[in-house]
Scaffold this motif. Sequence first.
Motif, short mmCIF file in Angstrom:
data_model
loop_
_atom_site.label_atom_id
_atom_site.label_comp_id
_atom_site.label_asym_id
_atom_site.label_seq_id
_atom_site.Cartn_x
_atom_site.Cartn_y
_atom_site.Cartn_z
N ASN A 227 0.80 -1.23 0.00
CA ASN A 227 0.00 0.00 0.00
C ASN A 227 0.83 1.28 0.00
O ASN A 227 0.31 2.36 -0.28
CB ASN A 227 -0.92 0.02 1.22
CG ASN A 227 -2.06 -0.96 1.12
OD1 ASN A 227 -3.10 -0.69 0.52
ND2 ASN A 227 -1.88 -2.14 1.72
N ILE A 228 2.10 1.17 0.30
CA ILE A 228 2.89 2.37 0.58
C ILE A 228 3.14 3.22 -0.67
O ILE A 228 3.22 4.45 -0.58
CB ILE A 228 4.23 1.97 1.26
CG1 ILE A 228 4.86 3.18 1.95
CG2 ILE A 228 5.20 1.34 0.25
CD1 ILE A 228 6.02 2.82 2.86
N GLU A 229 3.23 2.61 -1.84
CA GLU A 229 3.54 3.39 -3.04
C GLU A 229 2.38 4.25 -3.51
O GLU A 229 2.58 5.20 -4.26
CB GLU A 229 4.00 2.45 -4.17
CG GLU A 229 5.33 1.79 -3.89
CD GLU A 229 5.88 1.02 -5.08
OE1 GLU A 229 7.12 0.92 -5.19
OE2 GLU A 229 5.07 0.55 -5.91
N ASP A 230 1.16 3.93 -3.08
CA ASP A 230 -0.02 4.71 -3.48
C ASP A 230 -0.39 5.79 -2.48
O ASP A 230 -1.32 6.56 -2.71
CB ASP A 230 -1.22 3.78 -3.69
CG ASP A 230 -1.01 2.80 -4.83
OD1 ASP A 230 -0.36 3.20 -5.83
OD2 ASP A 230 -1.47 1.66 -4.72
N ALA A 231 0.31 5.84 -1.35
CA ALA A 231 -0.08 6.75 -0.27
C ALA A 231 0.53 8.14 -0.46
O ALA A 231 1.68 8.29 -0.88
CB ALA A 231 0.37 6.18 1.07
N ASP A 232 -0.26 9.16 -0.15
CA ASP A 232 0.21 10.55 -0.18
C ASP A 232 0.78 10.98 1.17
O ASP A 232 1.65 11.84 1.24
CB ASP A 232 -0.94 11.49 -0.56
CG ASP A 232 -1.54 11.13 -1.91
OD1 ASP A 232 -0.77 11.08 -2.89
OD2 ASP A 232 -2.75 10.87 -1.98
N ILE A 233 0.25 10.40 2.25
CA ILE A 233 0.74 10.64 3.61
C ILE A 233 0.99 9.29 4.25
O ILE A 233 0.12 8.41 4.22
CB ILE A 233 -0.28 11.45 4.45
CG1 ILE A 233 -0.54 12.82 3.82
CG2 ILE A 233 0.22 11.61 5.88
CD1 ILE A 233 -1.66 13.59 4.50
N ILE A 234 2.17 9.11 4.82
CA ILE A 234 2.54 7.84 5.44
C ILE A 234 2.90 8.11 6.90
O ILE A 234 3.78 8.93 7.18
CB ILE A 234 3.72 7.19 4.71
CG1 ILE A 234 3.36 6.91 3.25
CG2 ILE A 234 4.16 5.91 5.42
CD1 ILE A 234 4.56 6.56 2.38
N HIS A 235 2.21 7.43 7.81
CA HIS A 235 2.49 7.58 9.24
C HIS A 235 2.70 6.20 9.83
O HIS A 235 1.77 5.38 9.87
CB HIS A 235 1.34 8.30 9.96
CG HIS A 235 1.64 8.59 11.41
ND1 HIS A 235 2.05 9.84 11.85
CD2 HIS A 235 1.60 7.79 12.50
CE1 HIS A 235 2.24 9.79 13.16
NE2 HIS A 235 1.97 8.56 13.58
N LEU A 236 3.92 5.92 10.29
CA LEU A 236 4.29 4.60 10.77
C LEU A 236 4.67 4.68 12.24
O LEU A 236 5.74 5.19 12.60
CB LEU A 236 5.46 4.04 9.95
CG LEU A 236 5.24 4.05 8.42
CD1 LEU A 236 6.50 3.59 7.69
CD2 LEU A 236 4.04 3.18 8.03
N ALA A 237 3.76 4.21 13.11
CA ALA A 237 3.97 4.26 14.56
C ALA A 237 4.29 2.85 15.04
O ALA A 237 3.39 2.02 15.24
CB ALA A 237 2.72 4.81 15.26
N THR A 238 5.56 2.59 15.22
CA THR A 238 6.01 1.23 15.54
C THR A 238 7.42 1.30 16.12
O THR A 238 7.95 2.37 16.38
CB THR A 238 5.97 0.36 14.27
OG1 THR A 238 6.38 -0.97 14.61
CG2 THR A 238 6.88 0.91 13.17
N HIS A 239 8.03 0.14 16.30
CA HIS A 239 9.45 0.11 16.66
C HIS A 239 10.29 0.42 15.42
O HIS A 239 9.89 0.12 14.28
CB HIS A 239 9.85 -1.26 17.19
CG HIS A 239 9.37 -1.55 18.58
ND1 HIS A 239 9.76 -0.80 19.67
CD2 HIS A 239 8.54 -2.51 19.06
CE1 HIS A 239 9.20 -1.29 20.76
NE2 HIS A 239 8.44 -2.32 20.42
N GLY A 240 11.45 1.01 15.65
CA GLY A 240 12.35 1.29 14.54
C GLY A 240 13.76 1.51 15.03
O GLY A 240 14.03 1.58 16.22
#
Length: 367
Positions: A227-240
């Motif tokens: 899904n990430i390539e079609d998104a205009d806004i990406i919010h990833l709340a996780t470990h990193g």
Amino acid sequence: MIPILILIIGTGLTVYFLRNRKPYLIAGLTLTAIATATTIFIPQNNPVATNVNYNIDGSIADLSNNTFATVRGRNSQEVTENLKEGTCHKDDDCLQQLHKILIDPIAKHLPSNPEEEIVIIPDGELFKVPFAALKNNNNQYLIENHTLRVAPSIQLLKFTAQQQAKQTPKTSQTALIVGNPEMPRGNNNQRLAALPGTQQEAYAIAELLDTTPLIGERATEWRVKNNIEDADIIHLATHGDPTSLVFASSSSNDGFLRDGEIYGLDLQANLVVLSACETGLGEITSDGIVGISRPFIAAGVPSVVMSLWLVPDAATSELMIDFHKNLQTGQNKAQALRQAMLSTIKTNPDPVNWAGFILVGESDPIQ
């Protein structure tokens, strides 16, 4: 609005005015291990130069490292790195010393309007400095008086400007929001800890953006990549960390989205928010810091929000929700992050709760 660019290079700090993205040299600051000498040039027909000297106990690198260690150490109630002798050992003292060295010599050239931007390009250990939390003699944080954003290098700043120029206005935005994935097992075969605060964060932001978040077992690495390539806004709340982001695993993926995989993506997003720990760190090179933000920018994203340390779950959720609310009102990204920080300061004043987040790249409003 005329943003101001502060360039901190290995042997100097340079300030630029940017008008139509063309830099004009305003100031240069030479840093050494023992003393600081400043030469300020005013962009007019007859430049005026002034020199200011400060004696500094210890090196800038040690002071930067100590500032990073003391501020981030408040999160775990211990300082996690060895402090160097001869420099600061308390967070307020560290933040005030760095303000005196890096900001005071050029303070009169910074904008009086707090909504005007300062772009910071650090070098070396200065990448670890939480510039938003530097404190002046009036006990005010730098973020209280200025709007800030960061670029790893001049080259990358030019590149993010080019990425922003490719963006086209849209009547609606497609958002990819992820929170509290079902955590995979790490190298020690132990499952990573759940992040319940990020689940609330994801639901609240998804509601603002009129979408459905990926939560728990649905937040697989495979689904994110799908899904990430079609998104205009990406919010990833996780470990990193500086090289990967964590999602739920599946039969085809281990749950760790690594930097090499991100480089291979073709992203159209105007903004990526990495609401995760230590995503702003990485290998320090002659071309700036190489961390998890670099592949997102290379893949097409002009603006990335990321963190310098282990960010507290609850305070981070509050800050991130405010950030997206501010974007919805038409504030640009740097202004929206500043206002979110100012709101968080009122409820969670310790810098560990808010000063670890930085905006890398462009600050244009969401189109």
